[in-house]
Design a protein around this motif. Structure first.
Motif, PDB file in Angstrom:
ATOM      1  N   TYR A  36      53.453  59.880  88.243  1.00 46.53           N
ATOM      2  CA  TYR A  36      53.585  58.962  89.370  1.00 46.53           C
ATOM      3  C   TYR A  36      54.191  57.671  88.835  1.00 46.53           C
ATOM      4  N   GLY A  37      55.377  57.321  89.337  1.00 44.17           N
ATOM      5  CA  GLY A  37      56.042  56.126  88.841  1.00 44.17           C
ATOM      6  C   GLY A  37      56.263  56.222  87.337  1.00 44.17           C
ATOM      7  N   ARG A  38      55.731  55.243  86.609  1.00 38.06           N
ATOM      8  CA  ARG A  38      55.870  55.231  85.148  1.00 38.06           C
ATOM      9  C   ARG A  38      54.598  55.749  84.446  1.00 38.06           C
ATOM     10  N   LEU A  39      53.747  56.461  85.189  1.00 39.42           N
ATOM     11  CA  LEU A  39      52.558  57.093  84.604  1.00 39.42           C
ATOM     12  C   LEU A  39      52.797  58.585  84.466  1.00 39.42           C
ATOM     13  N   PHE A  40      52.496  59.122  83.278  1.00 39.66           N
ATOM     14  CA  PHE A  40      52.661  60.545  83.006  1.00 39.66           C
ATOM     15  C   PHE A  40      51.341  61.085  82.465  1.00 39.66           C
ATOM     16  N   LEU A  41      50.791  62.083  83.139  1.00 43.18           N
ATOM     17  CA  LEU A  41      49.521  62.675  82.744  1.00 43.18           C
ATOM     18  C   LEU A  41      49.766  63.837  81.792  1.00 43.18           C
ATOM     19  N   ALA A  42      48.886  63.983  80.808  1.00 39.04           N
ATOM     20  CA  ALA A  42      49.007  65.073  79.844  1.00 39.04           C
ATOM     21  C   ALA A  42      47.625  65.595  79.484  1.00 39.04           C
ATOM     22  N   GLY A  43      47.557  66.879  79.153  1.00 37.96           N
ATOM     23  CA  GLY A  43      46.292  67.471  78.730  1.00 37.96           C
ATOM     24  C   GLY A  43      45.282  67.522  79.861  1.00 37.96           C
ATOM     25  N   ASP A  44      44.005  67.333  79.511  1.00 38.71           N
ATOM     26  CA  ASP A  44      42.922  67.495  80.485  1.00 38.71           C
ATOM     27  C   ASP A  44      42.981  66.483  81.621  1.00 38.71           C
ATOM     28  N   ALA A  45      43.714  65.409  81.482  1.00 36.57           N
ATOM     29  CA  ALA A  45      43.878  64.481  82.600  1.00 36.57           C
ATOM     30  C   ALA A  45      44.626  65.144  83.750  1.00 36.57           C
ATOM     31  N   ALA A  46      45.430  66.154  83.439  1.00 39.04           N
ATOM     32  CA  ALA A  46      46.252  66.818  84.447  1.00 39.04           C
ATOM     33  C   ALA A  46      45.764  68.213  84.792  1.00 39.04           C
TER      34      ALA A  46
END
Length: 389
Positions: A278-288
């Motif tokens: 979202y925007g300049r936020l990128f989720l990786a691993g267990d956050a996603a």
């Protein structure tokens, strides 16, 4: 008093495998980052988690220069055993997917290696950071925390399922897919040499059990338990009795026992947040995304995510092009959903769902017979287990 604002190219929330590996991959590309972690260094280095590394994960860590101890101490495995109905059948990776294997090496060991590498290279990892908050994700993003502010071009949310990154996305932007399973895993770490050279996945009428290992002297076991089970309900004597009942189901196998070092209960769930950005936020691993641990995919998916993200950030900072960043979520989700399906398939194949469902139990045994007798079916299991390209 707050410190003066600082700036970096990539602000990373979370010092688990995803955040640490991303920081290291960016360092190798000349991109600066700061890692903010709520827990202490001692906590994250001792937190026992997954221990099965896919071939691609091993290759990534070695190529990044953090695989020396992994190569020395990791335990390569070229097969697993499916144990059911009084029989044990081996899925032979060396025959079905030549040149590819898994390596047993604890997640906490990966974390230790990455922390050591980052600190040796002068990396900025801040432990014990409280009250992290994300701001202006569609504009000029920055992070605030107890005692400071961090301005950055991009934020990577690598802070796990319960972290602050994903909830920072405005409501309604993400679609959340979830599945709760009607059982949990009791994880047991014991000071005893493994009773088998390879992992054993055992399906019984009493429930599922997994025999794994961490080192030649330390074994790891899992038992299917009710979803509301607690470690206190499982004294050592009960643990060993149930493990014997679920693993000593083939002639000639005896389970070695020893001192139990740790017990924990892990809920079984599947979860995917779409998109992973979202925007300049990128989720990786267990956050996603979360997968049930039956297929041993959680850590490996995190590594796959940050491989994609590191390449996209390299393009962005080198050329100004955001094409790979814009396509980050799309690039990751194909693998994520494949891992979700494989983990669901392994879970439904091996666990007891309803003690009264004789029909379902016969279907499980029939499918296990097919998987262990058909080369095509066994190859599907093997190639997913060791990791798709």
């Amino acid at each position: 008093m707050t410190s003066s604002p600082t700036r970096t190219q990539v602000g990373i929330v979370g010092a688990g495998p995803a955040g640490l590996l991303l920081s290291h991959l960016l360092h190798l590309r000349g991109i600066s980052s700061v890692v903010l972690e709520r827990r202490s260094r001692a906590y994250v280095e001792q937190r026992v988690r997954a221990g099965v590394l896919e071939q691609g994960t091993v290759d990534t860590l070695v190529a990044a220069g953090v695989g020396e101890r992994l190569r020395r101490e990791g335990l390569p495995h070229h097969g697993i055993e499916l144990r059911y109905d009084g029989r044990g059948r081996r899925i032979a990776f060396e025959e079905l997917v030549p040149g590819r294997a898994i390596t047993v090496y604890g997640q906490q060991e990966v974390v230790k290696d990455l922390i050591a590498a980052r600190l040796e290279a002068g990396g900025d990892i801040r432990f014990g950071v409280e009250d992290v908050a994300l701001h202006d994700l569609e504009g000029e993003p920055y992070l605030t925390f107890d005692g400071g502010r961090l301005d950055c071009d991009v934020i990577a949310g690598c802070d796990g399922f319960h972290g602050v990154s994903r909830p920072s996305v405005p409501e309604g932007v993400l679609t959340l897919h979830e599945r709760e399973y009607p059982f949990a895993w009791l994880g047991v770490l014991a000071r005893v040499a493994p009773s088998s050279e390879e992992l054993i996945y055992s399906r019984t009428e009493r429930g599922f059990a997994l025999h794994s290992m961490r080192t030649p002297e330390i074994s790891r076991f899992y038992l299917q338990v009710p979803p509301d089970a607690t470690p206190e309900e499982w004294p050592d004597e009960r643990v060993w009795a149930e493990l014997r009942a679920r693993l000593e189901t083939v002639p000639g196998f005896t389970l070695a026992t020893g001192e139990i070092l740790e017990k924990s209960v892990t809920p079984m769930r599947g979860f995917v947040a779409e998109p992973m950005q979202y925007g300049r936020l990128f989720l990786a691993g267990d956050a996603a995304h979360i997968v049930p641990p039956t297929g041993a995919k959680g850590l490996n998916l995190a590594v796959a995510d940050v491989r994609v993200l590191a390449e996209a950030l390299d393009r962005f900072f080198a050329t100004g092009s955001a094409d790979l960043l814009d396509g980050y979520s799309r690039a990751c989700l194909g693998r994520v959903w494949r891992a979700q399906h494989f983990s669901w398939w392994m879970t439904t194949l091996l666990h007891t769902f309803d003690s009264d469902d004789a029909y379902g139990r016969r279907l499980q045994v029939s499918h296990l017979d097919y998987v262990t007798s058909s080369r095509a079916a066994a190859t599907t299991l093997a190639e997913n287990y060791v990791g798709l390209s």
